[in-house]
Every structure is written in C-alpha cells, then in structure tokens.
Design a protein around this motif. Structure first.
Motif, PDB file in Angstrom:
ATOM      1  N   GLU A  35       0.833  -1.199   0.000  1.00 48.63           N
ATOM      2  CA  GLU A  35       0.000   0.000   0.000  1.00 48.63           C
ATOM      3  C   GLU A  35       0.871   1.253   0.000  1.00 48.63           C
ATOM      4  N   GLU A  36       0.394   2.270  -0.691  1.00 50.41           N
ATOM      5  CA  GLU A  36       1.110   3.545  -0.708  1.00 50.41           C
ATOM      6  C   GLU A  36       0.504   4.516   0.290  1.00 50.41           C
ATOM      7  N   GLY A  37      -0.802   4.445   0.448  1.00 43.73           N
ATOM      8  CA  GLY A  37      -1.483   5.329   1.376  1.00 43.73           C
ATOM      9  C   GLY A  37      -2.793   4.717   1.815  1.00 43.73           C
ATOM     10  N   LEU A  38      -3.357   5.280   2.868  1.00 39.63           N
ATOM     11  CA  LEU A  38      -4.576   4.742   3.447  1.00 39.63           C
ATOM     12  C   LEU A  38      -5.315   5.879   4.130  1.00 39.63           C
ATOM     13  N   THR A  39      -6.596   5.992   3.872  1.00 32.74           N
ATOM     14  CA  THR A  39      -7.431   6.978   4.555  1.00 32.74           C
ATOM     15  C   THR A  39      -8.503   6.230   5.321  1.00 32.74           C
ATOM     16  N   LEU A  40      -8.510   6.418   6.611  1.00 35.76           N
ATOM     17  CA  LEU A  40      -9.520   5.816   7.476  1.00 35.76           C
ATOM     18  C   LEU A  40     -10.546   6.891   7.798  1.00 35.76           C
ATOM     19  N   CYS A  41     -11.820   6.537   7.764  1.00 32.39           N
ATOM     20  CA  CYS A  41     -12.898   7.495   7.979  1.00 32.39           C
ATOM     21  C   CYS A  41     -13.596   7.156   9.297  1.00 32.39           C
ATOM     22  N   TYR A  42     -13.413   8.009  10.292  1.00 33.05           N
ATOM     23  CA  TYR A  42     -13.957   7.766  11.623  1.00 33.05           C
ATOM     24  C   TYR A  42     -15.126   8.693  11.930  1.00 33.05           C
ATOM     25  N   PRO A  43     -16.117   8.169  12.671  1.00 32.48           N
ATOM     26  CA  PRO A  43     -17.179   9.062  13.149  1.00 32.48           C
ATOM     27  C   PRO A  43     -16.577  10.120  14.083  1.00 32.48           C
ATOM     28  N   VAL A  44     -17.107  11.286  14.061  1.00 35.44           N
ATOM     29  CA  VAL A  44     -16.711  12.430  14.877  1.00 35.44           C
ATOM     30  C   VAL A  44     -15.330  12.967  14.472  1.00 35.44           C
ATOM     31  N   VAL A  45     -14.335  12.105  14.391  1.00 37.66           N
ATOM     32  CA  VAL A  45     -12.960  12.524  14.087  1.00 37.66           C
ATOM     33  C   VAL A  45     -12.815  12.896  12.613  1.00 37.66           C
ATOM     34  N   GLY A  46     -13.426  12.124  11.728  1.00 36.00           N
ATOM     35  CA  GLY A  46     -13.292  12.360  10.291  1.00 36.00           C
ATOM     36  C   GLY A  46     -12.158  11.537   9.708  1.00 36.00           C
ATOM     37  N   VAL A  48      -8.537  10.102   8.704  1.00 39.71           N
ATOM     38  CA  VAL A  48      -7.182   9.983   9.234  1.00 39.71           C
ATOM     39  C   VAL A  48      -6.364   9.290   8.146  1.00 39.71           C
ATOM     40  N   GLN A  49      -5.272   9.935   7.758  1.00 38.20           N
ATOM     41  CA  GLN A  49      -4.467   9.404   6.661  1.00 38.20           C
ATOM     42  C   GLN A  49      -3.145   8.853   7.159  1.00 38.20           C
ATOM     43  N   ARG A  50      -2.737   7.771   6.492  1.00 38.84           N
ATOM     44  CA  ARG A  50      -1.408   7.191   6.726  1.00 38.84           C
ATOM     45  C   ARG A  50      -0.747   7.004   5.369  1.00 38.84           C
ATOM     46  N   PHE A  51       0.575   7.218   5.325  1.00 41.84           N
ATOM     47  CA  PHE A  51       1.323   7.077   4.083  1.00 41.84           C
ATOM     48  C   PHE A  51       2.518   6.173   4.310  1.00 41.84           C
ATOM     49  N   ASN A  52       2.854   5.441   3.265  1.00 41.12           N
ATOM     50  CA  ASN A  52       4.016   4.571   3.304  1.00 41.12           C
ATOM     51  C   ASN A  52       5.258   5.431   3.490  1.00 41.12           C
ATOM     52  N   LEU A  53       6.070   5.104   4.469  1.00 44.56           N
ATOM     53  CA  LEU A  53       7.257   5.899   4.769  1.00 44.56           C
ATOM     54  C   LEU A  53       8.314   5.808   3.679  1.00 44.56           C
ATOM     55  N   ASP A  54       8.217   4.814   2.800  1.00 42.13           N
ATOM     56  CA  ASP A  54       9.176   4.667   1.706  1.00 42.13           C
ATOM     57  C   ASP A  54       8.910   5.644   0.568  1.00 42.13           C
ATOM     58  N   LEU A  55       7.750   6.280   0.553  1.00 36.93           N
ATOM     59  CA  LEU A  55       7.410   7.224  -0.513  1.00 36.93           C
ATOM     60  C   LEU A  55       8.057   8.577  -0.260  1.00 36.93           C
ATOM     61  N   SER A  56       8.439   9.225  -1.344  1.00 38.43           N
ATOM     62  CA  SER A  56       8.944  10.592  -1.233  1.00 38.43           C
ATOM     63  C   SER A  56       8.737  11.293  -2.567  1.00 38.43           C
ATOM     64  N   GLY A  57       8.878  12.583  -2.556  1.00 42.75           N
ATOM     65  CA  GLY A  57       8.809  13.376  -3.768  1.00 42.75           C
ATOM     66  C   GLY A  57       7.512  13.215  -4.533  1.00 42.75           C
ATOM     67  N   ALA A  58       7.650  12.948  -5.844  1.00 44.60           N
ATOM     68  CA  ALA A  58       6.494  12.871  -6.735  1.00 44.60           C
ATOM     69  C   ALA A  58       5.542  11.735  -6.361  1.00 44.60           C
ATOM     70  N   ALA A  59       6.088  10.605  -5.940  1.00 42.40           N
ATOM     71  CA  ALA A  59       5.231   9.461  -5.573  1.00 42.40           C
ATOM     72  C   ALA A  59       4.380   9.802  -4.354  1.00 42.40           C
ATOM     73  N   LEU A  60       4.960  10.487  -3.377  1.00 42.28           N
ATOM     74  CA  LEU A  60       4.209  10.887  -2.188  1.00 42.28           C
ATOM     75  C   LEU A  60       3.152  11.928  -2.554  1.00 42.28           C
ATOM     76  N   ALA A  61       3.504  12.874  -3.404  1.00 40.39           N
ATOM     77  CA  ALA A  61       2.548  13.909  -3.808  1.00 40.39           C
ATOM     78  C   ALA A  61       1.367  13.299  -4.559  1.00 40.39           C
ATOM     79  N   ARG A  62       1.643  12.345  -5.433  1.00 37.00           N
ATOM     80  CA  ARG A  62       0.584  11.668  -6.185  1.00 37.00           C
ATOM     81  C   ARG A  62      -0.323  10.885  -5.228  1.00 37.00           C
ATOM     82  N   THR A  63       0.288  10.187  -4.287  1.00 35.68           N
ATOM     83  CA  THR A  63      -0.486   9.410  -3.310  1.00 35.68           C
ATOM     84  C   THR A  63      -1.314  10.338  -2.429  1.00 35.68           C
TER      85      THR A  63
END
Length: 171
Positions: A35-46, A48-63
């Motif tokens: 996985e490159e990224g993940l968005t979790l959708c929580y009640p009340v909180v809305g 929450v995003q997580r990104f693969n720490l191996d991504l950087s630059g253009a790949a991170l921006a695209r994700t």
C-alpha cells in the motif's frame, strides 16, 4: 437486580472495548507492504491518513492527491455512509475512480501525459480485487464519468499518437 446490572456493564465494556480496538488498531498496526497510502474514515474525528514511509517526492505527492480525494469523500459522506458505500463494488468503484482521477489530474498538472495517466489508472482499477468481476466497460464508464476532462484529453492524445505512429510507419 445487581447481577443483571453487572451483566449489562460487562456487555457495555466489551462493546466499548471492541469499538475502541477497531478504531485504534488500524493506526497502530504496521503499514501494509504494497500500500502507498490509506485513509480511514472515523465518526466524529473524520478522515485519518497514513502514508508509506518509503514514498517521497512525486510518488508521495501523487499518493496524497489520491488520499485527499478519499478524505474529501469521508467529510462529504460522513463515516457511516462512507463505510456502507465501500461495501458495494459499484459504489466503491465510483469512490476509487474519483480518487484515481484526482491522482491523474495531479500528474497531468505536473506535465504528465493524459493518455498515459488514464491508461495507468485503468490498469490499477482492473488489478484491484474488488473489481475483478466487473467488466472493462463498467470500469471504463465509471472512470470516464468521474474524470471526463482527463478521458477526453487522453482520447485526443491517443488519436494524435496513433496518427504520428501511422505517419512514421508509412514512410
């Protein structure tokens, strides 16, 4: 009476603990390898995003562009509707197509070719386990409806590319 009250408390504690574990564990568990990224959708909180720490630059921006689209869906739909929407392949396809279109729009705005980006996101949707049973037409129609500008630009670029290729081949 006291035993009934104690049983109710135990059931409530188990339910509350289960809900808390379901909400917190995805944030604490190791990030999935492919996985490159993940968005979790929580009640009340809305969202929450997580990104693969191996991504950087253009790949991170695209994700980020892709996951930001999912975050916007979470805020627009609310957590429960967002969750239910993801349980049905056709609704999930619309959500993923919207996110992939955001990703493609980002890439094209940075100088990428619309035809290559469109083909890439078509391929990525086809490879997702959720959509393997859907026809290519269903995938293409969903993608085209979510990002008509990229679809039109991709078709135009593809026609130009084919014409150049045919012209070079006839010489």
């Amino acid at each position: 009476m006291p035993s009934r009250r104690a049983a109710t408390r135990r059931v409530a504690l188990v339910l509350i603990g289960s809900v808390l574990a379901a909400l917190i564990l995805p944030l604490l568990l190791p990030f999935p390898q492919r996985e490159e990224g993940l968005t979790l959708c929580y009640p009340v909180v809305g969202p929450v995003q997580r990104f693969n720490l191996d991504l950087s630059g253009a790949a991170l921006a695209r994700t980020r562009a892709h996951e930001d689209a999912h975050a916007a869906q979470c805020r627009r739909d609310g957590a429960i509707r967002h969750f239910v929407r993801g349980a049905f392949p056709s609704k999930r396809l619309a959500a993923e197509a919207e996110a992939y279109c955001a990703e493609a729009n980002f890439a094209v705005s940075k100088g990428g070719d619309a035809r290559l980006e469109y083909a890439r996101i078509q391929d990525e949707l086809r490879e997702m386990a959720w959509f393997r049973r859907l026809s290519s037409d269903a995938l293409n129609n969903s993608l085209a409806s979510q990002c008509p500008l990229i679809a039109v630009a991709a078709a135009r670029e593809e026609a130009d590319w084919q014409a150049r290729r045919q012209g070079a081949g006839s010489r």
